[in-house]
Design an enzyme around this catalytic site. Sequence first.
Site, short mmCIF file in Angstrom:
data_model
loop_
_atom_site.label_atom_id
_atom_site.label_comp_id
_atom_site.label_asym_id
_atom_site.label_seq_id
_atom_site.Cartn_x
_atom_site.Cartn_y
_atom_site.Cartn_z
N GLU B 62 15.47 41.24 55.01
CA GLU B 62 15.27 42.41 55.87
C GLU B 62 16.39 42.58 56.89
O GLU B 62 16.78 43.72 57.21
CB GLU B 62 13.91 42.34 56.58
N HIS B 131 0.51 42.35 56.43
CA HIS B 131 0.96 43.55 55.73
C HIS B 131 0.45 44.81 56.42
O HIS B 131 0.93 45.89 56.12
CB HIS B 131 0.52 43.53 54.27
#
Lengths: 320, 325
Positions: B62, B131
């Site tokens: 990321e 999540h």
Amino acid sequence: MEIPLAKKMEMLRFLLLARRFEESLTELCKIEGKIPGMMILCTGQEAVGAGVCAALQPTDAIITNHRSHSHLLAKGADPNALMAEIFCKRTGCNKGKSGTLHLAVPEVNAPCTTTVVGGGPPIAVGRAFAQQYRKEQSVTVCFVGDGATNEGSFHEAVNLASVWHLPVIFVCENNMYAGAQRHEEHTKAENIADRAAGYAIPGVVVDGNDTLAVYRSAMEARARALAGEGPTLIEYKTYRWRGHGEADPQIYQPKEEIAAWQARCPIPKLRGDMLADGSISTEALKALEAQIDALVQEAIRFAEESPYPEPHEALEDVFA
Amino acid sequence: MQQLGMGQAVNQALREEMTRDPDVFVAGEGVGVGIHDNPMFPTAGLIDAFGPERIRDTPVSEAAIAGLAVGASEAGLKPVVEIMFNPFFTLASDMIVNHAAKLRYLSGGKSSFPLVVRMKSGAGIGAGCQHSHNLEAWAAHCPGLKVVMPGTPADAKGLLKSAIRDPNPVIFIEDMLLYFAPGPVPDEEYLIPIGPADIKRPGKDVTVVTWSKMLGVAFKAAEQLAQEGVEMEIVDLRTLVPLDKETILNSVRKTGRLVVLHEATRTGGFAGEVAAVVMEGAFDSLKAPLRRVTGPDIPVPASPPLERFYIPDEQQLIAAIKEIM
């Protein structure tokens, strides 16, 4: 590799300029109220900036870090605008917004000095991606210190650059200290360059105080990048003469160690080589030194006489 | 008019902008391969249309994905990168917070960073808190970032097209449940500007300021309350930064009552900012104390009854409104 005389002169010039520039800062930052914030210097490491940037073209980009002064000067940044920014004046290259720790000089393709350790490599990957995407014949150099190679972002970036064959050169200026930690305290691998093996890219160890060796190795990495063969990790072994910052008392750096590395100063080395092979005469060298001195004095005068920004200017430049 | 889920609307926006501007590219984890091979998902099929040069599957990295966007945008490209889930913002946050948001300022206005970071958010998918975690208030707290959080497919398409054309970094947050809630999307090309809020339902009795998936909750509550003679005005912020203070204030000046509704947790949530704007700008118009309806201060749990407890619903909103009527 035969190095043209003009290149040697360029490297000598930027070695001397970076040294003189920072020697002035060492003194100026002691004066109360003169320069805001921290002062972090690359004194003793100038061969890396001078040698690497001499291997680059104006369209090549650099992303730099805490010890940016020699990189930026060698990439062609205006010493007046740099000095004024270090003084946090309105005439500085970033209108006083960045100070010495975030100098950004996009006009010479040096758009980012990041002082988040490890912040540079992902951005360099993006800059190199743009060069590849547009099929430009140019590369991006990312200067990091040894400490940055223990940040996760460094590894993510090197891996991505490797997988995508990006035209980027990761330059690790290993000055033996990350903050107050010696190399062996923070990294088990003897060479930072050994880490390249994990990403299947070349890792090269070079004497970072030998300007001509720095230049040659950067030229090779650049040619490799332009040939589409991807990134190279070059580790330049050098030494941090000063503390992490000028406020650092350096109690953890042995005096004999500092003295030994000062004896290996990159300036007499290149100067000596050039005098010996006739690249420069004693008179021409003296003239060059006087010219550099005048350049730095002018930069200081410019910075000191420049106004501070008006307070309300703080609100400008957040959004485009 | 075509009926699309938000993911399909996003997909259309990406196709149109990539066709219009060769500098636009897409990068992220799985954006070019089968993991997203579902018509409801935003990047499905793009690689067939634009090829692997412009639809870049990345390693699971990321920080590198976000840094890719920062560096490429400084050079003039228009990256649209995906951070797969909003909680993974933490892994990309140095690049977004310390670099995307600050480098223009640090350059004294010389550089710009026309990038978009798309993130999927929202509870209700049973995946639990790593999540599902709405972090829009974090992004809104970083000067230099624009923050967009659409509540309808049509808004998502028009706003994403504007985000791609915007010369600044834009954080674009898509609620995943909205991928599965088709709505009308104009057939012709259009843009929706970043900034203005949208009054999705006019009403005279109470203002509900909301965004993203909670827009649907507000509509359900409005229908019920209308049967009881209470007319709710729904202000859909659509963008948190820049914040359309005038539309909020004008609505509260008209109705005299305010409830702010969001799915994110309560403490430090963006409802606090909206409330402060109203207290500073329309205090004299308030007929009653304002209320917040938000997720509780807990991580999003996985078990369905626990997750349903977490997500604010119309009954909570109706109860809050009745307290101040």
